[in-house]
Motif scaffolding. Structure first.
Motif, PDB file in Angstrom:
ATOM      1  N   GLY A  52      -3.611   4.696 -14.404  1.00  0.00           N
ATOM      2  CA  GLY A  52      -3.243   5.360 -13.161  1.00  0.00           C
ATOM      3  C   GLY A  52      -2.249   4.509 -12.388  1.00  0.00           C
ATOM      4  O   GLY A  52      -1.307   3.949 -12.940  1.00  0.00           O
ATOM      5  N   GLU A  53      -2.488   4.369 -11.086  1.00  0.00           N
ATOM      6  CA  GLU A  53      -1.636   3.525 -10.257  1.00  0.00           C
ATOM      7  C   GLU A  53      -2.214   2.131 -10.072  1.00  0.00           C
ATOM      8  O   GLU A  53      -1.590   1.283  -9.429  1.00  0.00           O
ATOM      9  CB  GLU A  53      -1.424   4.190  -8.892  1.00  0.00           C
ATOM     10  N   ASP A  54      -3.401   1.852 -10.607  1.00  0.00           N
ATOM     11  CA  ASP A  54      -3.995   0.519 -10.514  1.00  0.00           C
ATOM     12  C   ASP A  54      -3.189  -0.465 -11.362  1.00  0.00           C
ATOM     13  O   ASP A  54      -2.648  -0.100 -12.414  1.00  0.00           O
ATOM     14  CB  ASP A  54      -5.445   0.533 -10.984  1.00  0.00           C
ATOM     15  N   ALA A  55      -3.121  -1.720 -10.919  1.00  0.00           N
ATOM     16  CA  ALA A  55      -2.322  -2.703 -11.656  1.00  0.00           C
ATOM     17  C   ALA A  55      -2.793  -4.110 -11.355  1.00  0.00           C
ATOM     18  O   ALA A  55      -3.464  -4.375 -10.348  1.00  0.00           O
ATOM     19  CB  ALA A  55      -0.836  -2.560 -11.309  1.00  0.00           C
ATOM     20  N   LEU A  56      -2.449  -5.025 -12.293  1.00  0.00           N
ATOM     21  CA  LEU A  56      -2.700  -6.455 -12.140  1.00  0.00           C
ATOM     22  C   LEU A  56      -1.357  -7.151 -11.977  1.00  0.00           C
ATOM     23  O   LEU A  56      -0.445  -6.947 -12.777  1.00  0.00           O
ATOM     24  CB  LEU A  56      -3.455  -6.994 -13.355  1.00  0.00           C
ATOM     25  N   PHE A  57      -1.231  -7.974 -10.924  1.00  0.00           N
ATOM     26  CA  PHE A  57      -0.007  -8.718 -10.661  1.00  0.00           C
ATOM     27  C   PHE A  57      -0.322 -10.213 -10.703  1.00  0.00           C
ATOM     28  O   PHE A  57      -1.333 -10.657 -10.138  1.00  0.00           O
ATOM     29  CB  PHE A  57       0.572  -8.352  -9.286  1.00  0.00           C
ATOM     30  N   VAL A  58       0.539 -10.972 -11.376  1.00  0.00           N
ATOM     31  CA  VAL A  58       0.338 -12.415 -11.513  1.00  0.00           C
ATOM     32  C   VAL A  58       1.501 -13.145 -10.863  1.00  0.00           C
ATOM     33  O   VAL A  58       2.672 -12.870 -11.164  1.00  0.00           O
ATOM     34  CB  VAL A  58       0.218 -12.830 -12.992  1.00  0.00           C
TER      35      VAL A  58
END
Length: 397
Positions: A24-30
């Motif tokens: 979906g629109e969920d995300a992981l940013f590093v």
């Protein structure tokens, strides 16, 4: 994928080094110092961002069929955990592990993590400058070995049926890495590419030739070779010339898979797992099918009274599924009209009521059809809501 405004407001001047979609629109940013988990606005939660600093002593993972968790152990400060879909676990773990290794000064600020592997309790990290090897229950902690490419002089493979060994000669001593045979070639090629890029050569033959010329030049100047030095009594490798194989290597079956461990997979090769079926989705189809059957049988008998009785029965069933009670009352008036005819009231037979004209029957069927169609629309709307809930649950909400 763009960076949401709520995430940008939490960057504090840092740049996003990597991002992974979590569905979906969920995300992981590093970023260089943190991992940010972004959850979009949905039925179960509002838009949010959670932060996990990279200054962890160890990383542990727990894999499930649909959801998996990543735990960051900060020592006396406690443990933080976040959940992600299992089919995105290793794609997300790669940049998180790179950030933790950088924060622990295992890798330098300009060093790039090229690839990560996990074979049972062996974690192997290939960077632009070195190979990092860790054996333990955690994905990474302070107990590790590293082989800088500046010290590597040769790269070989000893092939086996089930498992093979990659031999990295570092500082004149061979270091062995045991891998499943079906993945040995991939691991060896990735190490070789990073090694050649570090030494700025086009092929392994060129690398080997340059190293041989350097050794010959050193011998010509009288530099003693490492083999000519007396062996130390405290050196366990003085007699054998090679490092021993791991004391507790992972067990492999005949197909090259790690026994009793599901973690023998690489970052780029993960089997996508589908979400469990929601029983509500199957149940939602039942009433819609019944409604279709009611609509498809407007005339079951030539006798008008029997037709009216069937319409009454179908109307009652529709009311039980959420229909209007007005149709039931209309059918009851038809029954009373039939009973009012005294000619057949006591004979056990019911006459065809003169009030049941063809126009009235069609009118009632039209009303019934309209109610069925409305109910179908409500069921479709309910189905869409259920599917949205299932999607959000599968993304670790």
């Amino acid at each position: 994928m763009s960076v949401p405004g709520i995430v940008q407001s939490r960057l504090d001047g840092e740049q996003v080094a990597a991002q992974v979609s979590l569905g979906g629109e969920d995300a992981l940013f590093v970023t260089p110092s943190r991992t940010l988990i972004y959850r979009a606005d949905g039925l179960l939660s509002d838009e949010s961002v959670d932060e996990y600093p990279h200054g962890a002593e160890r990383i542990e993972i727990s894999e499930g069929r649909r959801k998996s968790s990543v735990s960051l152990d900060y020592g006396i400060e406690g443990t933080e955990k976040f959940k992600i879909p299992s089919n995105r676990l290793y794609e997300a773990l790669h940049p998180v592990l790179a950030g933790v290794l950088n924060a622990a000064d295992v890798t330098g600020p300009d060093e790039t993590v090229k690839q990560t592997y996990q074979f049972s309790e062996l974690t192997l990290v290939i960077t632009s400058d070195r190979v990092v090897k860790h054996v333990g229950a955690a994905v990474w902690d302070q107990d590790f070995e590293e082989f800088p490419f500046a010290d590597v002089t040769a790269l070989e493979v000893e092939e086996g049926n089930v498992s093979s060994q990659i031999i990295i000669e570092s500082d004149g001593r061979p270091q062995r890495i045991k891998t499943p045979s079906d993945q040995t070639r991939e691991v060896r090629e990735r190490i070789e590419r990073a090694l050649l890029a570090y030494h700025d050569v086009a092929s392994y033959e060129e690398f080997a030739r340059a190293h041989a010329e350097a050794e010959e030049h050193a011998d010509a100047e009288g530099t003693p070779d490492a083999d000519d030095e007396p062996a130390s009594e405290n050196d366990p490798l003085a007699g054998g010339g090679v490092d021993p194989i791991e004391a507790n290597p992972p067990e492999l079956d005949d197909n090259g898979a790690i026994i009793d461990d599901d973690a023998d997979v690489t970052t780029g090769e993960r089997v996508e797992e589908t979400a469990d079926e929601d029983p509500l989705a199957a149940d939602a189809d039942g009433p819609e099918t019944d409604a279709g059957e009611n609509e498809s049988d407007p005339t079951a008998s030539s006798d008008a009274e029997q037709s009216d009785a069937q319409a009454t029965e179908e109307t009652t069933e529709t009311v039980a599924q959420g229909g209007s009670a007005a149709v039931t009352e209309s059918s009851a008036e038809n029954t009373e009209s039939a009973d009012a005819d005294g000619g057949f009231a006591e004979s056990g037979f019911e006459p065809a009521s003169s009030s049941l004209r063809e126009g009235d029957t069609e009118e009632r069927l039209d009303a019934l059809t309209e109610m069925v169609e409305r109910q179908n629309e409500l069921l479709e709307e309910q189905q869409r809501t259920i599917e949205t809930l299932i999607e959000e649950l599968s993304r670790g909400r």
